[in-house]
Design a protein around this motif. Structure first.
Motif, PDB file in Angstrom:
ATOM      1  N   ASP A  29      -9.322  13.055   0.533  1.00 14.87           N
ATOM      2  CA  ASP A  29      -8.519  11.903   0.751  1.00 14.87           C
ATOM      3  C   ASP A  29      -7.204  12.079   0.903  1.00 14.87           C
ATOM      4  N   GLU A  30      -6.544  13.249   0.822  1.00 16.57           N
ATOM      5  CA  GLU A  30      -5.183  13.568   0.740  1.00 16.57           C
ATOM      6  C   GLU A  30      -4.584  13.235   2.233  1.00 16.57           C
ATOM      7  N   VAL A  31      -5.447  13.396   3.175  1.00 14.34           N
ATOM      8  CA  VAL A  31      -5.012  13.526   4.471  1.00 14.34           C
ATOM      9  C   VAL A  31      -4.516  12.090   4.939  1.00 14.34           C
ATOM     10  N   TRP A  32      -4.736  11.182   4.197  1.00 13.76           N
ATOM     11  CA  TRP A  32      -4.025   9.853   4.530  1.00 13.76           C
ATOM     12  C   TRP A  32      -2.497   9.872   4.123  1.00 13.76           C
ATOM     13  N   THR A  33      -2.179  10.531   3.182  1.00 14.01           N
ATOM     14  CA  THR A  33      -0.754  10.589   2.840  1.00 14.01           C
ATOM     15  C   THR A  33      -0.096  11.697   3.492  1.00 14.01           C
ATOM     16  N   THR A  34      -0.802  12.766   3.859  1.00  9.86           N
ATOM     17  CA  THR A  34      -0.168  14.188   4.668  1.00  9.86           C
ATOM     18  C   THR A  34       0.042  13.593   6.098  1.00  9.86           C
ATOM     19  N   SER A  35      -0.908  12.850   6.523  1.00 10.62           N
ATOM     20  CA  SER A  35      -0.581  12.546   7.925  1.00 10.62           C
ATOM     21  C   SER A  35      -0.487  10.996   8.222  1.00 10.62           C
ATOM     22  N   ARG A  36       0.577  10.630   9.037  1.00 10.57           N
ATOM     23  CA  ARG A  36       0.976   9.033   9.091  1.00 10.57           C
ATOM     24  C   ARG A  36       0.249   8.469  10.339  1.00 10.57           C
ATOM     25  N   ALA A  37      -0.430   9.262  10.936  1.00  7.85           N
ATOM     26  CA  ALA A  37      -1.184   8.526  12.207  1.00  7.85           C
ATOM     27  C   ALA A  37      -1.752   7.133  11.964  1.00  7.85           C
ATOM     28  N   LYS A  38      -2.619   7.134  10.791  1.00  6.75           N
ATOM     29  CA  LYS A  38      -3.455   5.764  10.407  1.00  6.75           C
ATOM     30  C   LYS A  38      -2.848   5.224   9.435  1.00  6.75           C
ATOM     31  N   GLN A  39      -1.401   4.827   9.129  1.00  2.00           N
ATOM     32  CA  GLN A  39      -0.879   4.519   7.941  1.00  2.00           C
ATOM     33  C   GLN A  39      -1.476   2.890   7.750  1.00  2.00           C
ATOM     34  N   GLY A  40      -1.390   2.182   8.709  1.00  2.00           N
ATOM     35  CA  GLY A  40      -1.895   0.936   8.715  1.00  2.00           C
ATOM     36  C   GLY A  40      -3.094   0.880   8.165  1.00  2.00           C
ATOM     37  N   ARG A  41      -3.968   1.583   8.409  1.00  2.00           N
ATOM     38  CA  ARG A  41      -5.403   1.599   8.007  1.00  2.00           C
ATOM     39  C   ARG A  41      -5.556   1.988   6.641  1.00  2.00           C
ATOM     40  N   TYR A  42      -4.817   2.987   6.074  1.00  2.86           N
ATOM     41  CA  TYR A  42      -4.743   3.528   4.791  1.00  2.86           C
ATOM     42  C   TYR A  42      -4.127   2.389   3.687  1.00  2.86           C
TER      43      TYR A  42
END
Length: 341
Positions: free
Chosen positions: A279-292
Motif C-alpha cells: 500500500d506504500e506505492v500510493w505515496t511513493t508514486s504520484r501517478a494515481k494521486q487522484g485515485r489515492y
C-alpha cells in the motif's frame, strides 16, 4: 516540541525515544500546517526504508494523523484554516506524525467527517487504504465471489471483512485463538464461516472446500501472519494450488519471492494471479494521486456511515507512546493503538 523517533540498533534492536523536533516556519506553496489531535501507531518497515534509500539515523514514527489545519500555503486549494483533516504522511517525511504540529503537502490529506472521532479517523485510514488496495485495486472483487481472509480478527482483517461483505462477497475468515473465534462470530452475517486454525481437528483447506462445494475460493488475503508452526511454506502452497482459482493477495512476499516453473504453469492454467500488497506505492508514486485521495475519502465515508467498525484499544497519552510503540513493533498488539494528543 517533542516527537517520537526510532533508532535501529546494531543487532536488530529498535529504540523509540521522544526528542525535540523543529517545525518549518515557512510553508511551501502546497503545504499545510496541522495541529495533530491523534496519531495511530503502525510497525516501522526498516527493510522498505533501506530498499528505497530512505535510511536515516533517526526515523520519524507515526504517519497516520488526524488534526486541525492551522495554516495553509499560498497555492493550497483543498483546505482552509480550521478544517478537520486526516491523512498519511509519506515515507520520506522529515517530521514524525506523533508530535503536536506537522507540516505536510495538501495532497496527503482529506477532509475528516464531523461525526468521526480523531482517534477512529487516524486508526482506520491506513488499514482502510490497505483493504481497498487488496480487494479493489488488486483482486478486483465482484459480488458473488468468495474471499478467505487469514487472521480475520486483526485490524486489517476486520476492515477487509467489512469491505468485502459490503460489496456482496462471501467471506470466510480464520481465527488463531478462541478469543479471535468469539470475536469473528459476533461479526455475522459479515463472516459466513469462521475457521479455527488453532484447532488441530479442523483443516483449513477442507473447511474452505466444504463451504464452497468443492470449488475453492476466489480470493485469499494473507495478512503476513504465521499460521502454522511447522512448514508454513507448505501450508501456503496448499492454499494456492488447492483452493485458489482466481487471485491471491499477500503482504508476506518473502515466502513467495521464488516460484518454480511448474507452479507458475499451474497458476497460468487456472488464470490465477499471485499479487503483492504494497500500500506504500500510493505515496511513493504520484501517478494515481487522484485515485489515492478518492480511496482515503471513501474510507472516511464508510467509517462515518458505520460500514467500517474498527477494533481499537483505548487511546493512550503521549508519555506512554514509547511503550505502546514497542508493543506494535513486536506485533504484540492485536488491536490498533492510537495516541491522543
Amino acid at each position: 516540541m517533542k516527537g517520537l523517533y526510532c533508532k535501529p540498533g546494531d543487532q536488530g534492536d529498535v529504540k523509540f525515544v521522544l526528542q525535540e523536533t523543529n517545525v518549518p516556519t515557512n510553508l511551501g506553496s502546497h503545504q499545510v500546517k496541522v495541529q495533530v489531535k491523534s496519531c495511530a501507531l503502525s510497525p516501522v518497515d526498516f527493510k522498505l526504508y533501506e530498499d528505497l534509500k530512505f535510511e536515516k539515523e533517526h526515523v520519524p514514527v507515526g504517519r497516520e494523523i488526524a488534526g486541525v489545519v492551522l495554516q495553509v500555503g499560498p497555492k493550497v486549494t483543498f483546505f482552509q484554516p480550521d478544517d478537520e483533516v486526516v491523512g498519511i504522511l509519506p515515507l520520506d517525511a522529515e517530521q514524525p506524525g506523533l508530535c503536536s504540529i506537522v507540516v505536510t503537502d495538501e495532497y496527503n490529506l482529506v477532509q475528516k467527517p464531523e461525526k468521526v472521532s480523531w482517534v477512529e479517523a487516524a486508526a482506520v485510514i491506513k488499514d482502510g487504504l490497505r483493504a481497498y488496495t487488496a480487494l479493489h485495486t488488486l483482486a478486483r472483487m465482484a459480488a458473488g465471489q468468495t474471499v478467505l481472509v487469514l487472521d480475520g480478527a486483526g485490524p486489517f482483517g476486520v476492515l477487509a471483512i467489512q469491505l468485502a461483505h459490503y460489496h456482496g462477497v462471501k467471506v470466510l475468515a480464520t481465527a488463531s485463538s478462541p478469543e479471535d473465534q468469539k470475536f469473528l462470530e459476533e461479526l455475522r452475517p459479515s463472516v459466513a464461516r469462521v475457521i479455527r486454525v488453532w484447532d488441530s481437528k479442523q483443516d483449513l483447506v477442507d473447511s474452505c472446500l466444504e463451504e464452497t462445494g468443492g470449488l475453492g475460493v476466489d480470493i485469499i488475503i494473507d495478512s503476513g501472519v504465521r499460521l502454522y508452526e511447522e512448514k508454513p511454506e507448505a501450508q501456503r502452497h496448499s492454499l494456492i494450488f488447492t483452493l485458489l482459482h482466481y487471485t491471491f493477495n499477500t503482504i508476506n512476499f518473502i515466502l513467495f519471492s521464488k516460484l518454480d516453473p511448474p507452479d507458475s504453469h499451474i497458476l497460468f492454467l487456472k488464470a490465477a494471479s499471485l499479487l503483492f500488497l504494497n500500500d506504500e506505492v500510493w505515496t511513493t508514486s504520484r501517478a494515481k494521486q487522484g485515485r489515492y485521495l478518492h480511496i482515503l475519502k471513501d474510507v472516511m465515508d464508510k467509517l462515518c456511515t458505520g460500514t467500517f467498525r474498527p477494533q481499537l484499544v483505548d487511546p493512550v497519552p503521549l508519555y506512554e507512546a514509547t511503550v505502546s510503540m514497542e508493543m506494535v513493533q513486536r506485533k504484540q498488539a492485536r488491536k490498533r493503538i492510537a495516541v491522543k494528543l
